[in-house]
Design a protein around this motif. Sequence first.
Motif, PDB file in Angstrom:
ATOM      1  N   ASP A 122       0.837  -1.207   0.000  1.00 48.83           N
ATOM      2  CA  ASP A 122       0.000   0.000   0.000  1.00 48.83           C
ATOM      3  C   ASP A 122       0.867   1.250   0.000  1.00 48.83           C
ATOM      4  O   ASP A 122       0.584   2.223  -0.712  1.00 48.83           O
ATOM      5  N   MET A 123       1.919   1.215   0.794  1.00 50.07           N
ATOM      6  CA  MET A 123       2.868   2.326   0.839  1.00 50.07           C
ATOM      7  C   MET A 123       3.542   2.507  -0.521  1.00 50.07           C
ATOM      8  O   MET A 123       3.674   3.630  -1.030  1.00 50.07           O
ATOM      9  N   ASN A 124       3.964   1.403  -1.118  1.00 49.81           N
ATOM     10  CA  ASN A 124       4.664   1.462  -2.402  1.00 49.81           C
ATOM     11  C   ASN A 124       3.780   2.038  -3.496  1.00 49.81           C
ATOM     12  O   ASN A 124       4.216   2.884  -4.290  1.00 49.81           O
ATOM     13  N   ILE A 125       2.547   1.573  -3.542  1.00 48.83           N
ATOM     14  CA  ILE A 125       1.605   2.072  -4.558  1.00 48.83           C
ATOM     15  C   ILE A 125       1.377   3.568  -4.385  1.00 48.83           C
ATOM     16  O   ILE A 125       1.381   4.333  -5.361  1.00 48.83           O
ATOM     17  N   ASN A 128       4.481   5.490  -5.504  1.00 50.35           N
ATOM     18  CA  ASN A 128       4.630   5.380  -6.966  1.00 50.35           C
ATOM     19  C   ASN A 128       3.658   6.309  -7.684  1.00 50.35           C
ATOM     20  O   ASN A 128       4.014   6.969  -8.681  1.00 50.35           O
ATOM     21  N   GLU A 129       2.429   6.360  -7.197  1.00 48.16           N
ATOM     22  CA  GLU A 129       1.422   7.227  -7.821  1.00 48.16           C
ATOM     23  C   GLU A 129       1.796   8.700  -7.654  1.00 48.16           C
ATOM     24  O   GLU A 129       1.630   9.502  -8.578  1.00 48.16           O
ATOM     25  N   LYS A 130       2.306   9.046  -6.483  1.00 45.51           N
ATOM     26  CA  LYS A 130       2.675  10.440  -6.239  1.00 45.51           C
ATOM     27  C   LYS A 130       3.875  10.854  -7.096  1.00 45.51           C
ATOM     28  O   LYS A 130       3.975  11.999  -7.544  1.00 45.51           O
ATOM     29  N   GLU A 131       4.785   9.929  -7.330  1.00 50.55           N
ATOM     30  CA  GLU A 131       5.934  10.222  -8.196  1.00 50.55           C
ATOM     31  C   GLU A 131       5.475  10.540  -9.618  1.00 50.55           C
ATOM     32  O   GLU A 131       6.029  11.415 -10.284  1.00 50.55           O
TER      33      GLU A 131
END
Length: 200
Positions: A122-125, A128-131
């Motif tokens: 969940d943290m990774n997603i 990644n989306e914010k990047e």
Amino acid sequence: MINDKYSAGLVSQSFWFVEFKGIVKLIESGRTDDEIKTLCLEENFFGASKEYRAKRIYGYIWNRVKQMDEAMIKLFVESDLATQKIINLICILKMDRLFFEFIYEVYREKAILGFDKIEDVDMNIFFNEKEIQNADIANWKDATKKRLRNIYTNYMIDANLLTLENNEKKITIPILDIALERHLKATGGEVLVKALTGVR
């Protein structure tokens, strides 16, 4: 109400609840801004090991406290420990857009959908989306983003939004003090109520 700029500033901070509480009590007792600054920087109110550290802690906590109006300060002093920790978290969220968005978009959505934990994926997603959405975040070092993941987790544990069980981050939705909830709604902070309590 929420800071409109993304920042990685939390990498230099801690939850600092005891220090935050101390400053709020000084304000409530009638100490002036200058008196409080003197206590923190010259009389080592925080018990910091170095002068530069005392200055840093004071600066961050003072900015947090300034997110509170007189009514919120009074409410803090009169509240139980759990509510005081939530208020500290709220002040942090007001100052940090990315952390607020994590609580609103990940923690709240998980709660709404009935999931009982937050996982590393969940943290990774989220990051990644914010990047993809923001060039500044995309340019942050991987170490910075990793540190922020840990900080978000630690802050949520400190504020009792998460509990660690067998290395799993279990969601524990807070029951907001009714006076705090009313104050937030009356001062444009309904979005914070939704973020913390997992409601639509």
